[in-house]
Design an enzyme around this catalytic site. Sequence first.
Site, PDB file in Angstrom:
ATOM      1  N   LYS A 187      -7.825  -0.762  -2.040  1.00 46.46           N
ATOM      2  CA  LYS A 187      -8.711  -1.500  -1.135  1.00 46.46           C
ATOM      3  C   LYS A 187      -9.291  -0.531  -0.122  1.00 46.46           C
ATOM      4  O   LYS A 187      -8.641   0.469   0.154  1.00 46.46           O
ATOM      5  CB  LYS A 187      -7.983  -2.642  -0.431  1.00 46.46           C
ATOM      6  CG  LYS A 187      -6.654  -2.309   0.234  1.00 46.46           C
ATOM      7  CD  LYS A 187      -6.541  -1.219   1.250  1.00 46.46           C
ATOM      8  CE  LYS A 187      -7.364  -1.300   2.504  1.00 46.46           C
ATOM      9  NZ  LYS A 187      -7.194  -0.074   3.369  1.00 46.46           N
ATOM     10  N   TYR A 199      -7.279  -6.437   5.956  1.00 53.13           N
ATOM     11  CA  TYR A 199      -5.988  -7.117   5.764  1.00 53.13           C
ATOM     12  C   TYR A 199      -6.010  -8.491   6.433  1.00 53.13           C
ATOM     13  O   TYR A 199      -5.535  -9.472   5.870  1.00 53.13           O
ATOM     14  CB  TYR A 199      -4.835  -6.280   6.348  1.00 53.13           C
ATOM     15  CG  TYR A 199      -4.476  -5.105   5.489  1.00 53.13           C
ATOM     16  CD1 TYR A 199      -3.557  -5.221   4.455  1.00 53.13           C
ATOM     17  CD2 TYR A 199      -5.069  -3.867   5.692  1.00 53.13           C
ATOM     18  CE1 TYR A 199      -3.236  -4.139   3.654  1.00 53.13           C
ATOM     19  CE2 TYR A 199      -4.764  -2.781   4.898  1.00 53.13           C
ATOM     20  CZ  TYR A 199      -3.844  -2.925   3.887  1.00 53.13           C
ATOM     21  OH  TYR A 199      -3.542  -1.859   3.078  1.00 53.13           O
TER      22      TYR A 199
HETATM   23  P1  NAD Z   1      -6.089  10.519   1.964  1.00 57.93           P
HETATM   24  O1  NAD Z   1      -7.183  11.152   2.725  1.00 57.93           O
HETATM   25  O2  NAD Z   1      -4.697  10.775   2.391  1.00 57.93           O
HETATM   26  O3  NAD Z   1      -6.210  10.907   0.413  1.00 57.93           O
HETATM   27  C1  NAD Z   1      -7.431  10.907  -0.260  1.00 57.93           C
HETATM   28  C2  NAD Z   1      -7.373  11.851  -1.438  1.00 57.93           C
HETATM   29  O4  NAD Z   1      -8.691  11.943  -1.992  1.00 57.93           O
HETATM   30  C3  NAD Z   1      -6.942  13.269  -1.059  1.00 57.93           C
HETATM   31  O5  NAD Z   1      -6.042  13.753  -2.025  1.00 57.93           O
HETATM   32  C4  NAD Z   1      -8.245  14.059  -1.092  1.00 57.93           C
HETATM   33  O6  NAD Z   1      -8.062  15.407  -1.434  1.00 57.93           O
HETATM   34  C5  NAD Z   1      -9.006  13.321  -2.188  1.00 57.93           C
HETATM   35  N1  NAD Z   1     -10.466  13.528  -2.108  1.00 57.93           N
HETATM   36  C6  NAD Z   1     -11.261  13.761  -3.158  1.00 57.93           C
HETATM   37  N2  NAD Z   1     -12.510  13.895  -2.769  1.00 57.93           N
HETATM   38  C7  NAD Z   1     -12.530  13.766  -1.436  1.00 57.93           C
HETATM   39  C8  NAD Z   1     -13.565  13.841  -0.457  1.00 57.93           C
HETATM   40  N3  NAD Z   1     -14.848  14.046  -0.784  1.00 57.93           N
HETATM   41  N4  NAD Z   1     -13.228  13.666   0.835  1.00 57.93           N
HETATM   42  C9  NAD Z   1     -11.953  13.411   1.184  1.00 57.93           C
HETATM   43  N5  NAD Z   1     -10.928  13.334   0.287  1.00 57.93           N
HETATM   44  C10 NAD Z   1     -11.228  13.519  -1.009  1.00 57.93           C
HETATM   45  O7  NAD Z   1      -6.399   8.956   1.953  1.00 57.93           O
HETATM   46  P2  NAD Z   1      -5.376   7.791   1.616  1.00 57.93           P
HETATM   47  O8  NAD Z   1      -4.806   7.287   2.883  1.00 57.93           O
HETATM   48  O9  NAD Z   1      -4.470   8.196   0.538  1.00 57.93           O
HETATM   49  O10 NAD Z   1      -6.416   6.654   1.122  1.00 57.93           O
HETATM   50  C11 NAD Z   1      -6.951   6.650  -0.190  1.00 57.93           C
HETATM   51  C12 NAD Z   1      -7.393   5.209  -0.541  1.00 57.93           C
HETATM   52  O11 NAD Z   1      -6.265   4.345  -0.430  1.00 57.93           O
HETATM   53  C13 NAD Z   1      -8.447   4.617   0.369  1.00 57.93           C
HETATM   54  O12 NAD Z   1      -9.298   3.797  -0.375  1.00 57.93           O
HETATM   55  C14 NAD Z   1      -7.669   3.771   1.354  1.00 57.93           C
HETATM   56  O13 NAD Z   1      -8.391   2.699   1.899  1.00 57.93           O
HETATM   57  C15 NAD Z   1      -6.542   3.275   0.474  1.00 57.93           C
HETATM   58  N6  NAD Z   1      -5.326   2.980   1.230  1.00 57.93           N
HETATM   59  C16 NAD Z   1      -4.651   1.837   0.951  1.00 57.93           C
HETATM   60  C17 NAD Z   1      -3.484   1.543   1.613  1.00 57.93           C
HETATM   61  C18 NAD Z   1      -2.686   0.346   1.240  1.00 57.93           C
HETATM   62  O14 NAD Z   1      -1.739   0.009   1.933  1.00 57.93           O
HETATM   63  N7  NAD Z   1      -2.995  -0.325   0.138  1.00 57.93           N
HETATM   64  C19 NAD Z   1      -3.005   2.406   2.617  1.00 57.93           C
HETATM   65  C20 NAD Z   1      -3.699   3.572   2.864  1.00 57.93           C
HETATM   66  C21 NAD Z   1      -4.859   3.871   2.166  1.00 57.93           C
END
Ligand code: NAD
Length: 442
Positions: free
Chosen positions: A184, A269
Amino acid sequence: MKKQEELYQEANKPIENSRRNFIKVAGIGLAATTLLNTALPSAAHAQTNRGDQAIDETDPVKLKEINDASEKPTGAIPSALRPAKRIGYAIVGLGHLSLNQILPGMVKCKFSKPVALVSGDAAKAQKVALQYGINPKNIYNYQNFDEIKNNPEIDVVYIVLPNAMHEEFTVRAAKAGKHILCEKPMSVSSASAARMIAACKKSDRKLMIAYRIQYEPNSHQVMKWTRGEQFGKVRVIDAFNAQNIGDPEQWRLKKALSGGGSLPDIGLYNLNTSRFILGEEPEMVVASTYSTPGDIRFKEVEETVMFQLFFPSGAISNNTCSYGIHESRYYRCNANKGAHFGVDNAFTYNGLQLKLSQVQGKMELKSEPSLGPEKDQFTLEIDHMSDCVLHNKTPFTPGEEGLQDHKLMEAIYESARTQRPVKLEKITGLDVFRGTRPVEQQ
Ligand code: NAD
């Protein structure tokens, strides 16, 4: 009786062999590899069949109860599918959520297992592959991602990338013949969400949005109390979801990658949980946004959003989400017959607490009803996706659920921009955008 060694070999027999055997029996012969990618019509389609043909949950191990009957029962011992028959996931993006929550949650699954990684950082992917016993040949990067179509170990692609990348990887995964579990928010606009649904329909692949709260037992209990009118009618849901965001350079604060600020990230949420609890769709929204002038974090996206959703039953959901205040996440359902109830730490990963405040006689009793040991929301959510693939069901939170949230978020922004209420299309019925209820909730 089969010998232990034979049973071990059988349990670990690669699925690919069974599929080859199936193809030979069908007289198709040596063109198997080509056929797997075309006529079947894809390796992943064949894997769905695997589920239909060969689901055999092992008999649960039984242990004698050790406590008196007056104690809480310890419950059934979990019984998992043998590893070779579990649904295989490719995790795309190895950031915070994948490494802190998804992979640790997946190893507790009964029907799911990680089999591949997709990352722009080969060294990190190698390290993670070693930690989770993933074959290094199953490491991909964003450029060669499409080669997953030749990998029959991968059934589902779990997209855990910045929001603006969800559409591209959903479309590519669907083209590769894989099912999709997408984090999401589903994307960055309703138009993009609609394209994702169309791509999955075209390839006849399942699409689920990872709304973990809809698989979480405390919110499920709240939903049951609300819809069953246990304490009368819920008139107002109050929901709060806030955190103080740091690093101004992160993608969450860049509109092109995130699609917006606190609303699509955490306000979603509030929005999605209210819709889940009530089962209805709002017919009007009123909203305002605010960003502290001069705060460099909020040059492109908003800091705080306050929004109200008005539902056909007369229930109102009153919401605050913010990126600029100390972490606080809770919601309360305020009913009209002597009670209010809800969840503290509501949208976090653990430490969630059900709360019930109830008038009994002349006393107001406040309690924290326990639903038993806490369950990992990611484990529940991922195993639901696998159950849907194995048994050909529509996920409880399919793409249509994500699309509806995008339409509502667009209405929220419109209301804030125009400083007017925004009326929405009238949608009657309950759970109109949801699929099959998770087994745990039936
Ligand atoms: P994060 O920044 O920690 O990780 C993102 C990943 O994408 C990294 O490994 C990064 O290297 C990669 N990536 C590839 N191309 C990129 C670019 N152009 N710019 C930035 N990063 C790039 O983020 P996250 O917290 O893991 O979030 C990822 C997804 O998960 C999002 O859609 C977020 O909304 C969702 N999320 C959901 C929950 C949940 O509880 N369901 C919690 C946190 C995040």
